[in-house]
Design a protein around this motif. Structure first.
Motif, short mmCIF file in Angstrom:
data_model
loop_
_atom_site.label_atom_id
_atom_site.label_comp_id
_atom_site.label_asym_id
_atom_site.label_seq_id
_atom_site.Cartn_x
_atom_site.Cartn_y
_atom_site.Cartn_z
N GLU A 1 0.87 -1.16 0.00
CA GLU A 1 0.00 0.00 0.00
C GLU A 1 0.92 1.22 0.00
OE1 GLU A 1 -2.04 2.56 -0.21
OE2 GLU A 1 -2.18 2.69 1.95
N ALA A 2 0.99 1.89 -1.15
CA ALA A 2 2.04 2.90 -1.38
C ALA A 2 1.97 4.08 -0.41
CB ALA A 2 1.96 3.39 -2.82
N SER A 3 0.75 4.49 -0.04
CA SER A 3 0.66 5.67 0.82
C SER A 3 1.10 5.38 2.26
CB SER A 3 -0.75 6.26 0.80
OG SER A 3 -1.69 5.32 1.26
N GLU A 4 1.02 4.10 2.66
CA GLU A 4 1.48 3.73 3.99
C GLU A 4 2.99 3.50 4.03
OE1 GLU A 4 -0.81 0.72 6.32
OE2 GLU A 4 -2.22 0.91 4.67
N PHE A 5 3.56 3.22 2.87
CA PHE A 5 5.00 2.95 2.81
C PHE A 5 5.64 3.81 1.72
CE2 PHE A 5 2.94 -0.79 4.54
CZ PHE A 5 3.68 -0.99 5.70
#
Lengths: 67, 152
Positions: free
Chosen positions: A20-24
């Motif tokens: 999940e790009a926005s979390e990482f």
């Protein structure tokens, strides 16, 4: 996404993670994620942006493996 | 306060009842600090796995269970391993790890990914095309796929 996971199920040599790009953001930045879904093969040896049929992903994997 | 509405839970239960076959083990890795989505992720998995008896959830703490995290190659939280649960006749169960990981909470569009993953692993069949299976069966080197997604 599920395609990568299906490949992991099929082969003991394949591992597949959804990120999940926005979390990482740091991981996403390292792999220059510009659009989603983006599939990165072997830490950047190959990249595929967008949803693609099986044959596209396999072709990209072959390129990344230089087969 | 549940994350899944009664309506969604009911729909997912119907899908599970129609499609789940063999047991699935979810290994969730969270951490106490600096993890905005860990509580929601754990709760989501608790609610989903409660919907069908073939689904099992083990919850780990990335720091307190660092040995288990290392064993599964988990370095960040929240992370989830979706694996097969092989149950022996004597009642013991073991985890068969296929290398399927979710890094981050599977919400929004990725909630569907979670549900489909559970069905695929439960069926123990990738469902891939014959040409893809043939290619994968001849692999000589490991392949690591990372699929970057956003929750919308």
């Amino acid at each position: 996404m599920v395609l990568a996971h299906r490949m992991a199920l099929e082969s003991p040599l394949v591992t597949a993670e959804m990120v999940e790009a926005s979390e990482f953001p740091a991981v996403a930045a390292r792999h220059h994620v510009s659009g989603v879904p983006q599939t990165t093969i072997n830490d950047g040896a190959g990249t595929l942006v967008g949803s693609a049929p099986e044959s596209y992903l396999i072709a990209e994997i072959k390129k990344a493996l230089k087969q | 306060m549940p994350l899944l509405s009664d309506k969604i839970a009911s729909q997912v239960r119907d899908v599970f009842n129609a499609n789940l076959q063999q047991p699935v083990e979810l290994l969730y890795f969270g951490r106490q600090q600096d993890c905005d989505y860990c509580d929601d992720n754990r709760q989501l998995l608790e609610e989903v796995t409660a919907l069908h008896p073939t689904l099992h959830l083990i919850t780990y703490d990335l720091d307190a269970n660092a040995d288990v995290a290392r064993q599964y190659g988990i370095a960040d939280a929240p992370a989830t391993v979706i694996a097969a649960r092989d149950e022996a006749q004597d009642g013991t169960a073991s985890v068969h790890d296929y290398g399927i990981r979710l890094l981050g909470i599977p919400s929004g569009h990725e909630f569907g990914t979670l549900i489909q993953d559970l069905i695929v692993v439960s069926g123990r069949d990738s469902g891939l095309e014959p040409a893809t299976r043939a290619f994968l069966s001849n692999l000589q080197k490991p392949i690591h796929l990372q699929v970057f997604v956003t929750p919308t």
